[in-house]
Design a protein around this motif. Structure first.
Motif, PDB file in Angstrom:
ATOM      1  N   THR A  13      -2.305   0.020  -7.070  1.00 41.49           N
ATOM      2  CA  THR A  13      -1.107  -0.436  -6.361  1.00 41.49           C
ATOM      3  C   THR A  13      -1.219  -1.926  -6.047  1.00 41.49           C
ATOM      4  OG1 THR A  13      -2.077   0.198  -4.231  1.00 41.49           O
ATOM      5  CG2 THR A  13      -0.653   1.818  -5.332  1.00 41.49           C
ATOM      6  N   LYS A 137       3.247   7.988   6.752  1.00 34.36           N
ATOM      7  CA  LYS A 137       2.397   8.890   7.542  1.00 34.36           C
ATOM      8  C   LYS A 137       3.092  10.206   7.869  1.00 34.36           C
ATOM      9  CE  LYS A 137      -0.332   5.240   9.662  1.00 34.36           C
ATOM     10  NZ  LYS A 137      -0.699   4.532  10.915  1.00 34.36           N
ATOM     11  N   ARG A 140       2.746  13.001   5.059  1.00 36.36           N
ATOM     12  CA  ARG A 140       1.434  13.287   4.461  1.00 36.36           C
ATOM     13  C   ARG A 140       1.291  14.739   3.992  1.00 36.36           C
ATOM     14  NH1 ARG A 140      -0.555   9.847   1.852  1.00 36.36           N
ATOM     15  NH2 ARG A 140      -2.412  11.096   1.747  1.00 36.36           N
ATOM     16  N   GLY A 144       0.932  15.854   0.072  1.00 36.98           N
ATOM     17  CA  GLY A 144      -0.187  16.613  -0.488  1.00 36.98           C
ATOM     18  C   GLY A 144       0.290  17.784  -1.332  1.00 36.98           C
ATOM     19  N   ARG A 164      -7.429   9.953  -9.211  1.00 36.76           N
ATOM     20  CA  ARG A 164      -6.797  11.027  -8.428  1.00 36.76           C
ATOM     21  C   ARG A 164      -6.900  10.734  -6.930  1.00 36.76           C
ATOM     22  NH1 ARG A 164      -5.789  17.172  -9.771  1.00 36.76           N
ATOM     23  NH2 ARG A 164      -4.867  17.760  -7.784  1.00 36.76           N
ATOM     24  N   GLU A 165      -8.006  10.139  -6.515  1.00 34.29           N
ATOM     25  CA  GLU A 165      -8.148   9.781  -5.099  1.00 34.29           C
ATOM     26  C   GLU A 165      -7.108   8.744  -4.690  1.00 34.29           C
ATOM     27  OE1 GLU A 165     -11.482   8.080  -1.954  1.00 34.29           O
ATOM     28  OE2 GLU A 165     -12.101   8.678  -3.964  1.00 34.29           O
ATOM     29  N   ILE A 166      -6.898   7.724  -5.542  1.00 37.28           N
ATOM     30  CA  ILE A 166      -5.856   6.723  -5.265  1.00 37.28           C
ATOM     31  C   ILE A 166      -4.499   7.422  -5.207  1.00 37.28           C
ATOM     32  CG2 ILE A 166      -4.628   4.707  -6.198  1.00 37.28           C
ATOM     33  CD1 ILE A 166      -7.293   3.871  -7.493  1.00 37.28           C
ATOM     34  N   THR A 168      -3.715  10.486  -4.475  1.00 36.91           N
ATOM     35  CA  THR A 168      -3.501  11.345  -3.316  1.00 36.91           C
ATOM     36  C   THR A 168      -3.447  10.562  -2.005  1.00 36.91           C
ATOM     37  OG1 THR A 168      -5.874  11.794  -3.187  1.00 36.91           O
ATOM     38  CG2 THR A 168      -4.515  13.375  -4.409  1.00 36.91           C
ATOM     39  N   GLU A 169      -3.921   9.316  -2.018  1.00 36.07           N
ATOM     40  CA  GLU A 169      -3.906   8.497  -0.802  1.00 36.07           C
ATOM     41  C   GLU A 169      -2.670   7.623  -0.692  1.00 36.07           C
ATOM     42  OE1 GLU A 169      -5.979   8.448   1.872  1.00 36.07           O
ATOM     43  OE2 GLU A 169      -6.774  10.254   0.936  1.00 36.07           O
ATOM     44  N   LYS A 170      -2.066   7.245  -1.818  1.00 34.87           N
ATOM     45  CA  LYS A 170      -0.986   6.261  -1.800  1.00 34.87           C
ATOM     46  C   LYS A 170       0.241   6.793  -2.533  1.00 34.87           C
ATOM     47  CE  LYS A 170      -4.092   2.336  -1.460  1.00 34.87           C
ATOM     48  NZ  LYS A 170      -4.417   0.990  -1.940  1.00 34.87           N
ATOM     49  N   ASP A 171       1.335   6.951  -1.778  1.00 32.47           N
ATOM     50  CA  ASP A 171       2.546   7.461  -2.420  1.00 32.47           C
ATOM     51  C   ASP A 171       3.102   6.469  -3.438  1.00 32.47           C
ATOM     52  OD1 ASP A 171       4.223   5.652  -0.770  1.00 32.47           O
ATOM     53  OD2 ASP A 171       3.868   7.081   0.835  1.00 32.47           O
TER      54      ASP A 171
END
Length: 200
Positions: A13, A137, A140, A144, A164-166, A168-171
């Protein structure tokens, strides 16, 4: 997997305009979640001395100032309105988009067959997935579920653990992935494209 297969190679991002243009050069197609222009009546309105006759200010006329043909088509299909490029905060990113399109040598507002204007919310709606309320927020929990449901819908989509971590953390990263899938679908002729009556 059948005939479908896709692999996420790069997800971030943090993209400068130059980084985006460099990635564009290495891709077959590019999807941009931003209006490619402003409604023509709006452009005429702000570049001329408009009539102040109240008869001009009908609801239909105001709609033409706010929404492009693309927006009207999205509304016809989905029932909801995209953000108006002429009367919402999306105008500032649209200015950036104009610079990117210039850097990509795209002169047609309908794209050039290699660069596509995409609308993630409309795609999610068409795919039967959650398309609202997943940002920030407050969204969230919804977000998910949305990510999980996307991977259930697309078991052929390969993604490494870091990406995948990025995701799931950033829409925003999620939206970027949706843009990519839609752009690929557009290149394959699997999306709604402007008809002859829309191109002008």
């Amino acid at each position: 997997m059948g005939r479908w297969r896709a692999k996420v190679e790069h997800l971030t991002t943090e993209g400068s305009d130059q980084a985006i243009l460099d990635l564009h050069q290495s891709c077959d197609v590019t999807g941009i979640d931003m209006p490619f222009g402003w409604p023509e009546p709006f452009v005429d309105f702000v570049s001329e001395n408009p009539s102040t006759d109240p008869k001009e200010w009908s609801d239909e006329w105001k709609k033409k100032l706010r929404f492009r043909r693309t927006d009207l088509a999205v509304h016809e299909i989905t029932g909801f309105w995209p953000l108006s490029v002429s009367s919402d905060r999306i105008a500032i990113p649209a200015m950036r988009c104009r610079g990117l399109l210039t850097g990509m040598n795209v002169t047609e507002r309908s794209g050039d067959g290699r660069v596509f204007e995409v609308y993630p919310a409309a795609a999610l709606w068409r795919w039967g997935l959650i398309h609202r309320g997943y940002k920030g927020k407050k969204g969230r929990e919804i977000f998910g579920r949305l990510v999980d449901n996307l991977f259930k819908l697309c078991p052929w989509l390969e993604i490494d653990s870091a990406a995948r971590e990025i995701l799931t953390e950033k829409d925003d990263a999620f939206d970027a992935l949706i843009c990519t899938l839609v752009a690929r679908g557009a290149a394959l002729g699997l999306t709604v494209r402007p008809g002859p009556e829309d191109l002008e």
